[in-house]
Enzyme design. Structure first.
Site: not given
Length: 437
Positions: A77, A136, A139, A347, A350, A353, A357, A382
């Site tokens: 902004n 303020n 800003c 699962c 896909c 993971c 990893c 892990c």
């Protein structure tokens, strides 16, 4: 039903959801619509001193960052404080407060860093019977180049000085709005407290450029081929805001200082997280600009339902509950061990993971088992980093499961210790201290 009534430094409102000082609170028309929708209060858009109003640009005022689904993640902004006449604003504030006495109206102020300027505007605001003022000091654009806004908020001595002027010249509660564009937010908070502030609010917007048009090579939003840094807000700033709220809430010097939380609040859950970290109420802007004022109804209902479900009777039951659980890294328990687990029923294969990893972490997830596509955690590799949980598109498919004391950690070959131990005690730390018995 949980009691959502809010009393913030003596300023009462029917719920803790306020609209932040910004375009949505620039005039009576907007504020009345907000109150009709259910907002508990507003911080009126920042007023400047008497005289010719500031001049805003007449072209685009917002840049944006979107997610892949075009969901708005953040706004940049470049609009300044109100460009409406001071006395028009004051008349509207007085009338709206008269018509809506149960709602909180706080007036944001920004005038030159001169005592006489503050002495001049404070009685004008008092006459409206507004509930309080917000200074303020945040800003980051336009006004800061004129020695106001973040230019004050980045200098603790200036903050303390102006707060003292205000406390000496008004009966109204003083809320000091802090800039995030600083190295250590605790220092301006301490300065505001030293000056006598009743509360702080944070965060204000983050200095930013959201994008560059690669055809015109102009930063966006572009004004006749040129762009400027502006204030970044929206869901993307929430993690930064949460951390800064927590820093002030747990700082021994500012602990107990009332905080109004601001920064990316879009849902009831966001609001609850801010309050759990120490905020006494919350202020919202970007969510209202994105979805309209009625979004507050979802926030109210959601917070009510959650509090009822958890048995929290009122806001005091949740405010600050998470603050004691925020600590420095050096005090985290190094003997806590957790491993990822994949729910094979959930699962969808896909492979995200495994790729995450395999390429960027610890090669701890299979892709094939016995010649079949299969994703499973290799416990011996892990380290419990949690990356797989965060990249998995199926909620709850991968979870982090702590190992019980005495269980062998296959990665280290050592049993999990039941004894708390942190970095200050670790033998690899050259400054390690002997653990207290």
């Amino acid at each position: 039903m949980a009691d959502l009534r809010n009393n913030f430094v003596g300023i009462k409102s029917p719920n803790p959801f306020w609209l932040a000082s910004a375009p949505p609170t620039d005039k009576a028309y907007n504020v009345i619509r907000a109150f009709k929708a259910g907002w508990g209060g507003v911080v009126w858009k920042t007023l400047g001193e008497e005289g010719p109003p500031v001049v805003n640009v007449n072209g685009p005022r917002y840049g944006a960052i979107w997610g892949a689904d075009r969901r708005l993640l953040g706004l940049n902004n470049i609009e300044l404080i109100t460009d409406r006449d001071l006395f028009v604003n004051l008349r509207e504030i007085k009338q709206v407060k008269k018509d809506w006495p149960d709602r909180a109206i706080v007036v944001s102020l920004m005038v030159p860093c001169v005592e006489e300027s503050w002495k001049a505007i404070l009685p004008l605001v008092e006459e409206t019977e507004a509930d309080g003022i917000e200074l303020n000091f945040g800003c980051p654009h336009g006004m800061s180049e004129r020695g106001m806004g973040a230019a004050v908020g980045q200098v603790p001595e200036y903050i303390e000085m102006v707060v003292r002027w205000c406390k000496a010249n008004t009966r109204m509660p003083v809320i000091t709005k802090l800039t995030p564009n600083i190295t250590d937010v605790r220092k301006p908070a301490r300065a505001a407290l030293a000056g006598g502030t009743d509360a702080v609010s944070l965060i204000n917007t983050i200095n930013s450029i959201t994008a560059v048009d690669l055809d015109t090579f102009s930063p966006e939003p572009s004004i006749n081929g040129k762009g400027s840094h502006g204030g970044y807000c929206g869901p993307a700033v929430k993690p930064i805001a949460l951390n800064m709220v927590a820093e002030i809430a747990r700082d021994p010097e500012t602990h107990g200082l009332p905080i109004s939380g601001i920064g990316g609040i879009t849902t009831w859950r966001d609001a609850a997280e801010f309050m759990a970290l120490g905020a006494g109420n919350v202020q919202v802007c970007t969510a209202a600009m994105t979805y309209g004022f009625k979004i507050v109804q979802e926030m109210i209902d959601g917070l009510n339902n959650w509090m009822d479900e958890k048995g929290h009777a009122d806001l005091d039951a949740i405010i600050g509950r998470a603050t004691p659980n925020v600590t420095d890294w050096q005090y985290l328990n190094l003997n806590y061990v957790a491993k990822a687990q994949i729910n094979q029923d959930l699962c969808i294969k896909c492979g995200r993971c495994h790729i995450a990893c395999e390429d960027t972490s610890h090669q701890a997830i299979t892709s094939m088992v016995d010649g079949i596509r299969h994703f499973e955690v290799i416990e011996a590799e892990c380290v419990g980093c949690n990356l797989c949980v965060n990249v998995c598109p199926v909620e709850g498919c991968i979870t982090m499961e702590p190992l019980a004391a005495g269980v062998i950690d296959e990665r280290t070959g050592m049993p999990v210790s039941p004894v708390y131990a942190n970095w200050t005690q670790h033998p690899n730390n050259p400054m390690a201290k002997v653990a207290a018995e």
